[in-house]
Design a protein around this motif. Structure first.
Motif, mmCIF file in Angstrom:
data_model
loop_
_atom_site.group_PDB
_atom_site.id
_atom_site.type_symbol
_atom_site.label_atom_id
_atom_site.label_comp_id
_atom_site.label_asym_id
_atom_site.label_seq_id
_atom_site.Cartn_x
_atom_site.Cartn_y
_atom_site.Cartn_z
ATOM 1 N N CYS A 1 50.986 21.449 -111.877
ATOM 2 C CA CYS A 1 49.989 22.549 -112.125
ATOM 3 C C CYS A 1 49.159 23.430 -111.029
ATOM 4 O O CYS A 1 47.558 23.899 -110.986
ATOM 5 C CB CYS A 1 48.911 21.778 -112.320
ATOM 6 S SG CYS A 1 48.969 20.813 -113.561
ATOM 7 N N ARG A 2 50.458 23.735 -110.446
ATOM 8 C CA ARG A 2 50.652 24.681 -109.495
ATOM 9 C C ARG A 2 51.624 25.245 -109.398
ATOM 10 O O ARG A 2 53.133 25.127 -109.155
ATOM 11 C CB ARG A 2 50.048 24.398 -108.247
ATOM 12 C CG ARG A 2 50.690 23.022 -107.357
ATOM 13 C CD ARG A 2 50.424 22.911 -105.987
ATOM 14 N NE ARG A 2 51.105 22.498 -104.821
ATOM 15 C CZ ARG A 2 51.819 20.881 -105.426
ATOM 16 N NH1 ARG A 2 50.746 20.278 -106.901
ATOM 17 N NH2 ARG A 2 52.358 20.400 -104.664
ATOM 18 N N PHE B 1 45.379 25.506 -115.800
ATOM 19 C CA PHE B 1 46.657 25.951 -115.427
ATOM 20 C C PHE B 1 47.458 26.923 -115.344
ATOM 21 O O PHE B 1 47.467 28.049 -116.053
ATOM 22 C CB PHE B 1 47.631 25.567 -114.147
ATOM 23 C CG PHE B 1 48.620 26.301 -113.841
ATOM 24 C CD1 PHE B 1 48.518 26.821 -112.105
ATOM 25 C CD2 PHE B 1 49.889 25.588 -113.863
ATOM 26 C CE1 PHE B 1 49.991 26.873 -112.163
ATOM 27 C CE2 PHE B 1 51.431 25.786 -113.956
ATOM 28 C CZ PHE B 1 50.864 27.574 -112.626
ATOM 29 N N LEU C 1 49.664 13.036 -115.000
ATOM 30 C CA LEU C 1 48.938 14.368 -114.711
ATOM 31 C C LEU C 1 47.521 14.699 -114.851
ATOM 32 O O LEU C 1 47.815 13.614 -116.466
ATOM 33 C CB LEU C 1 49.909 15.425 -116.352
ATOM 34 C CG LEU C 1 50.098 16.385 -116.401
ATOM 35 C CD1 LEU C 1 50.292 17.683 -114.735
ATOM 36 C CD2 LEU C 1 50.854 16.839 -118.002
ATOM 37 N N ALA D 1 43.537 20.363 -115.284
ATOM 38 C CA ALA D 1 44.446 21.261 -114.329
ATOM 39 C C ALA D 1 45.039 21.475 -114.355
ATOM 40 O O ALA D 1 45.277 22.600 -114.634
ATOM 41 C CB ALA D 1 44.880 20.084 -113.016
ATOM 42 N N PHE D 2 45.773 21.062 -115.530
ATOM 43 C CA PHE D 2 47.031 21.728 -116.876
ATOM 44 C C PHE D 2 46.443 22.661 -117.423
ATOM 45 O O PHE D 2 46.846 24.031 -117.755
ATOM 46 C CB PHE D 2 47.652 20.994 -118.079
ATOM 47 C CG PHE D 2 48.371 20.726 -118.473
ATOM 48 C CD1 PHE D 2 50.160 21.051 -117.476
ATOM 49 C CD2 PHE D 2 48.629 21.377 -119.913
ATOM 50 C CE1 PHE D 2 51.167 21.746 -118.377
ATOM 51 C CE2 PHE D 2 49.407 21.869 -120.362
ATOM 52 C CZ PHE D 2 50.839 22.494 -119.701
ATOM 53 N N LYS E 1 44.922 17.045 -117.551
ATOM 54 C CA LYS E 1 44.915 17.207 -118.390
ATOM 55 C C LYS E 1 43.663 18.767 -118.177
ATOM 56 O O LYS E 1 44.168 20.023 -118.738
ATOM 57 C CB LYS E 1 44.220 16.525 -119.421
ATOM 58 C CG LYS E 1 45.110 15.417 -120.099
ATOM 59 C CD LYS E 1 44.533 14.672 -121.318
ATOM 60 C CE LYS E 1 45.474 14.383 -121.948
ATOM 61 N NZ LYS E 1 45.202 12.891 -122.768
ATOM 62 N N LEU F 1 54.994 23.658 -114.429
ATOM 63 C CA LEU F 1 53.566 23.257 -114.915
ATOM 64 C C LEU F 1 53.394 22.182 -114.896
ATOM 65 O O LEU F 1 52.093 21.809 -114.892
ATOM 66 C CB LEU F 1 54.252 23.428 -116.571
ATOM 67 C CG LEU F 1 55.090 24.542 -117.886
ATOM 68 C CD1 LEU F 1 55.486 24.642 -118.592
ATOM 69 C CD2 LEU F 1 52.605 25.128 -117.526
#
Length: 251
Positions: A70-71, A12, A4, A8-9, A6, A67
């Protein structure tokens, strides 16, 4: 291996929050965390605990898969195999993901027999309570069943230690799969969890035997409507007051 991102999360998450017209504080209050925690998530400094993914996704109007990726994923289309693989890998390697140590691994045989005997005795009391008025008898059955179900969870399935999330943030709710417990003013953490678990187990045992016995006895002298209302109040007070007192003693 998919990890994951972070940053980008965070981007988003921030975009979703703004789409919903929420401030960081409003989102934090909905999740029972601090606004500083939400700020850290959006800046890519940390990410939510696994226990917060579902309520976070529901609040923002997306799925947990979206989630993790991230998209947004088109709802009318099936996910491609590579996309599914990314989501699975993200879930498996999500920081903080761990298998909780359950209570049943730490119970001795005597405790299991004790809880089983209480359940049998409560069932017999319900069957023998034929003189209780119809509505009160139905209430008695519901209360006894709830005590048995919750008791089974507290005695056998509850985690003996909470995830680190509860020590890092001031959380007044406990979530474990379908089980939810939200108590305003009570902060759940590993310092008070063993004591709370002991209190909840004791409540389940007393409720299993005490509820049929008390309702059966009072039904002979108390009007049905009074017993229906008073029974619910006493039942809930018998659960919440000890929990609040225990949490206050071990805050």
């Amino acid at each position: 291996m998919y990890q994951l991102d972070k940053e980008a999360f965070g981007e988003f998450l921030q975009g979703l929050r703004k789409e919903k017209g929420l401030t960081q504080r409003q989102l934090a209050e909905a999740l029972h965390v601090s606004d500083k925690a939400v700020s850290k998530w959006e800046r890519g400094l940390s990410i939510p605990d696994t226990g917060l993914l579902l309520p976070l996704a529901e609040k923002l109007g997306v799925t947990v898969t979206e989630l993790l990726l991230c998209r947004r994923c088109p709802p009318a289309q099936s996910l491609e195999p590579d996309t599914v693989e990314q989501a699975v890998q993200a879930a498996i390697h999500y920081p903080g993901h761990q298998s909780l140590d359950r209570a049943w691994r730490h119970l001795d045989r005597r405790s299991l027999w004790y809880f089983g005997a209480l359940g049998v005795s409560a069932g017999l009391m319900v069957l023998l309570a034929g003189r209780v008025p119809g509505a009160v008898y139905g209430q008695l059955q519901v209360m006894t069943l709830l005590a048995a179900v919750f008791g089974g969870y507290f005695w056998l399935a509850a985690p003996v230690r909470l995830p680190p999330l509860y020590d890092e943030h001031e959380l007044c709710f406990f979530a474990d799969g379908p089980f939810r417990m939200n108590m305003a003013g009570v902060r759940f953490h590993n310092g008070n969890w063993p004591h709370l678990l002991r209190t909840l187990r004791l409540w389940s045992c007393l409720a299993l035997v005490g509820t049929p016995l008390v309702l059966w006895t009072l039904a002979q002298a108390v009007p049905e409507q009074v017993l229906l209302v008073g029974g619910v109040i006493a039942y809930l007070a018998g659960l919440f007051l000890p929990v609040y007192l225990t949490a206050w003693r071990h805050r």
